[in-house]
Design an enzyme around this catalytic site. Structure first.
Site, mmCIF file in Angstrom:
data_model
loop_
_atom_site.group_PDB
_atom_site.id
_atom_site.type_symbol
_atom_site.label_atom_id
_atom_site.label_comp_id
_atom_site.label_asym_id
_atom_site.label_seq_id
_atom_site.Cartn_x
_atom_site.Cartn_y
_atom_site.Cartn_z
ATOM 1 N N HIS A 59 0.790 -1.091 0.022
ATOM 2 C CA HIS A 59 -0.101 -0.076 -0.040
ATOM 3 C C HIS A 59 0.870 1.361 -0.055
ATOM 4 O O HIS A 59 1.138 1.807 0.931
ATOM 5 C CB HIS A 59 -0.940 -0.012 1.229
ATOM 6 C CG HIS A 59 -2.028 1.009 1.109
ATOM 7 N ND1 HIS A 59 -3.276 0.908 1.771
ATOM 8 C CD2 HIS A 59 -2.036 2.327 0.727
ATOM 9 C CE1 HIS A 59 -3.883 1.896 1.605
ATOM 10 N NE2 HIS A 59 -2.882 2.686 1.053
ATOM 11 N N HIS A 61 1.527 5.170 -2.465
ATOM 12 C CA HIS A 61 1.105 6.122 -3.505
ATOM 13 C C HIS A 61 2.237 6.657 -4.198
ATOM 14 O O HIS A 61 3.383 7.344 -3.417
ATOM 15 C CB HIS A 61 0.307 7.186 -2.776
ATOM 16 C CG HIS A 61 -0.935 6.651 -2.142
ATOM 17 N ND1 HIS A 61 -2.238 6.750 -2.813
ATOM 18 C CD2 HIS A 61 -1.088 6.149 -0.753
ATOM 19 C CE1 HIS A 61 -2.874 6.108 -2.020
ATOM 20 N NE2 HIS A 61 -2.317 5.955 -0.674
ATOM 21 N N ARG A 63 2.025 8.471 -7.046
ATOM 22 C CA ARG A 63 1.476 9.769 -7.666
ATOM 23 C C ARG A 63 1.625 9.921 -9.051
ATOM 24 O O ARG A 63 0.857 10.815 -9.593
ATOM 25 C CB ARG A 63 2.200 11.174 -6.971
ATOM 26 C CG ARG A 63 1.929 10.899 -5.318
ATOM 27 C CD ARG A 63 0.425 10.945 -4.897
ATOM 28 N NE ARG A 63 0.470 11.219 -3.485
ATOM 29 C CZ ARG A 63 -0.544 11.051 -2.672
ATOM 30 N NH1 ARG A 63 -1.578 10.459 -3.345
ATOM 31 N NH2 ARG A 63 -0.491 11.180 -1.369
ATOM 32 N N ASN A 93 -4.909 6.152 -7.449
ATOM 33 C CA ASN A 93 -5.455 7.567 -7.454
ATOM 34 C C ASN A 93 -4.549 8.488 -8.027
ATOM 35 O O ASN A 93 -3.746 9.558 -7.367
ATOM 36 C CB ASN A 93 -5.822 7.814 -6.059
ATOM 37 C CG ASN A 93 -4.664 7.770 -4.805
ATOM 38 O OD1 ASN A 93 -3.524 7.045 -5.229
ATOM 39 N ND2 ASN A 93 -4.827 8.622 -3.903
ATOM 40 N N ASP A 304 1.220 2.697 3.647
ATOM 41 C CA ASP A 304 0.505 4.017 2.962
ATOM 42 C C ASP A 304 1.072 5.033 2.912
ATOM 43 O O ASP A 304 0.879 6.137 3.265
ATOM 44 C CB ASP A 304 -0.837 4.260 4.321
ATOM 45 C CG ASP A 304 -1.993 5.220 3.348
ATOM 46 O OD1 ASP A 304 -1.814 5.304 2.172
ATOM 47 O OD2 ASP A 304 -2.954 5.471 4.062
ATOM 48 N N HIS A 308 3.001 14.474 -0.226
ATOM 49 C CA HIS A 308 2.593 15.458 -0.769
ATOM 50 C C HIS A 308 3.536 16.713 -0.959
ATOM 51 O O HIS A 308 4.546 16.615 -0.200
ATOM 52 C CB HIS A 308 1.237 16.048 0.271
ATOM 53 C CG HIS A 308 0.234 15.125 0.116
ATOM 54 N ND1 HIS A 308 -0.661 14.869 -0.974
ATOM 55 C CD2 HIS A 308 -0.229 14.197 1.253
ATOM 56 C CE1 HIS A 308 -1.718 14.106 -0.605
ATOM 57 N NE2 HIS A 308 -1.401 13.737 0.722
ATOM 58 N N GLY A 323 -2.338 12.557 4.699
ATOM 59 C CA GLY A 323 -1.285 11.444 4.088
ATOM 60 C C GLY A 323 0.012 11.703 4.815
ATOM 61 O O GLY A 323 0.454 13.049 4.922
#
Length: 427
Positions: A59, A61, A63, A93, A304, A308, A323
């Site tokens: 899991h 991200h 981006r 996502n 996770d 950002h 996040g």
């Protein structure tokens, strides 16, 4: 290319250790022996540091595409390599969302071009992650995606989730769920509890997570599907998953390092490095998560990792995105604050970062044995240091663990027989 690793300490299934050399050829482990004498293109003295199977994170991200100012496949996988992860599974996502054959193929192509560790991509359950129309699950599954998820948003209707589960079950592919009933989130930004009251922030009730898990385990039973719950955060969720497993339902679950190590009391001020979804819950929830992990209700740990831009995280708790990053700090934090404090064993931690995720998702990794794929993480268990977000390989610096002391560190990561991260070992 052949690599000879000298003076490794291998951690065995019985929690014992043994000193070995490891010969790697053609992406696989060719030989493991007390001593190997062979001239190879690369010989690395591991100086009696500990060797584990490469860590697996199902899991994260990355981006890319569409959010490259936050992270790219290259920077995210470099961060993974630094943290000892050799397999990562990237959430969908992105923009465009991988919800059709064209966008999924483009994602595979970009991964092949720039990733430095193995990336297994998810595809979206619904078109555009909007929860309104199913993606063509059967066709996309044939392309080799890891699983299907709308991570970041819960599937709001039982009908949509049931249809998705039936389609996924038909092609033996898991459904992975971010569980959140939007009708009872109430615009929250932290857990609904003592801190939301103290700071006058809108709170997210625990029920928003647990009620959707309760719905979904019954749907999974009806669909005969493998249902995996992302980032479990509440004691009620643990109870529901435990009961579902006792009933023979094929449900599995993960928990993050930050939910194991922190609770809502860590939020002292408007510091968005503590804003994540699900939020940091109560101390009782935190304790229930560790208990659930130890007793097998929760199957393993996943970070996770959610990078950002600093400008985005500077907007305050109400407006900033949810996040935090986690790939580069996960093992060291968990070893320092759970293993060294004797709350868990080293074997348990290694199982939850390697063996269990491989077993749950039927991956051929997580092994240090002859003929296995050469995914290895070498860790100096005695190295003391301090987490510094400015040293991260990730573009994201959004961590609540900046300046924390740690007592171990991955020093060498090998993915498919290739050195993807290396630093000074120190004797």
């Amino acid at each position: 290319m052949a690599i000879l690793l000298k003076n490794l300490v291998r951690f065995t299934e019985s929690s014992e250790t043994e000193k070995v050399d490891v010969l790697i050829e053609n992406k696989h482990i060719k030989e493991i022996a007390p001593t190997i004498e062979k001239q190879t293109e690369q010989i690395i003295d591991c100086k009696n540091n500990m060797a584990f199977p490469g860590f697996i994170d199902v899991h994260i991200h990355l981006r890319e595409p569409g959010g490259e100012h936050k992270e790219t496949i290259e920077t995210g996988t470099k961060a993974a390599a630094k943290g000892g992860f050799t397999t990562v599974c990237a959430m969908p996502n992105t923009s465009p969302v991988p919800d059709n054959e064209e966008s999924v193929q483009a994602l595979f192509d970009r991964i092949n071009e720039t990733a430095v560790v193995r990336v297994l991509p998810y595809a979206a359950i619904t078109k555009g992650l909007k929860g309104e129309k199913l993606s063509n699950i059967r066709k996309i599954a044939d392309m080799g995606v890891f699983a299907f998820t709308d991570d970041g948003v819960g599937i709001q209707t039982a009908d949509m989730m049931l249809r998705a589960m039936k389609e996924a079950a038909a092609c033996n592919t898991p459904i992975v769920a971010h569980c959140e009933d939007n009708s009872i989130v109430y615009g929250g930004v932290v857990h609904q509890g003592r801190v939301s009251e103290r700071m006058n922030f809108p709170g997210i009730p625990s029920l928003s997570e647990s009620v959707q898990i309760a719905r979904d385990v019954l749907l999974a039973e009806a669909a005969d599907a493998h249902y995996h719950v992302c980032h479990v955060s509440t004691k009620e969720s643990v109870r529901v998953i435990r009961d579902a497993k006792k009933a023979g339902i094929h449900v599995t679950a993960e928990v993050t390092p930050h939910h194991l190590l922190l609770n809502e009391e860590a939020i002292i001020e408007d510091d968005t490095n503590f804003k994540m979804n699900p939020p940091l819950r109560s101390k009782e929830d935190q304790e229930a998560l560790l208990t659930g992990l130890i007793d097998g209700t929760i199957d393993f740990i996943a970070t996770d990792h959610a990078p950002h831009a600093e400008t985005e995280k500077a907007l305050g708790f109400i407006k900033s995105p949810f996040g935090i990053v986690g790939l580069e700090t996960a093992f060291s934090l968990l070893y320092t604050h759970l293993v060294k404090t004797e709350k868990i064993t080293l074997k348990q931690l290694v199982d939850w970062l390697t063996i269990k995720p491989a077993q749950v998702f039927d991956l051929p990794y997580g092994k240090i044995e002859e003929k296995a794929v050469a995914d290895l993480t070498i860790v100096n268990l005695d190295m003391e240091s301090r987490i510094n977000k400015d040293d991260f390989r990730s573009k994201g610096k959004n961590t609540p663990f900046h300046d924390w002391n740690i007592l171990s560190k991955p020093v060498l990561t090998i993915s498919e027989g290739k050195v993807v991260y290396k630093e000074d070992f120190h004797d």
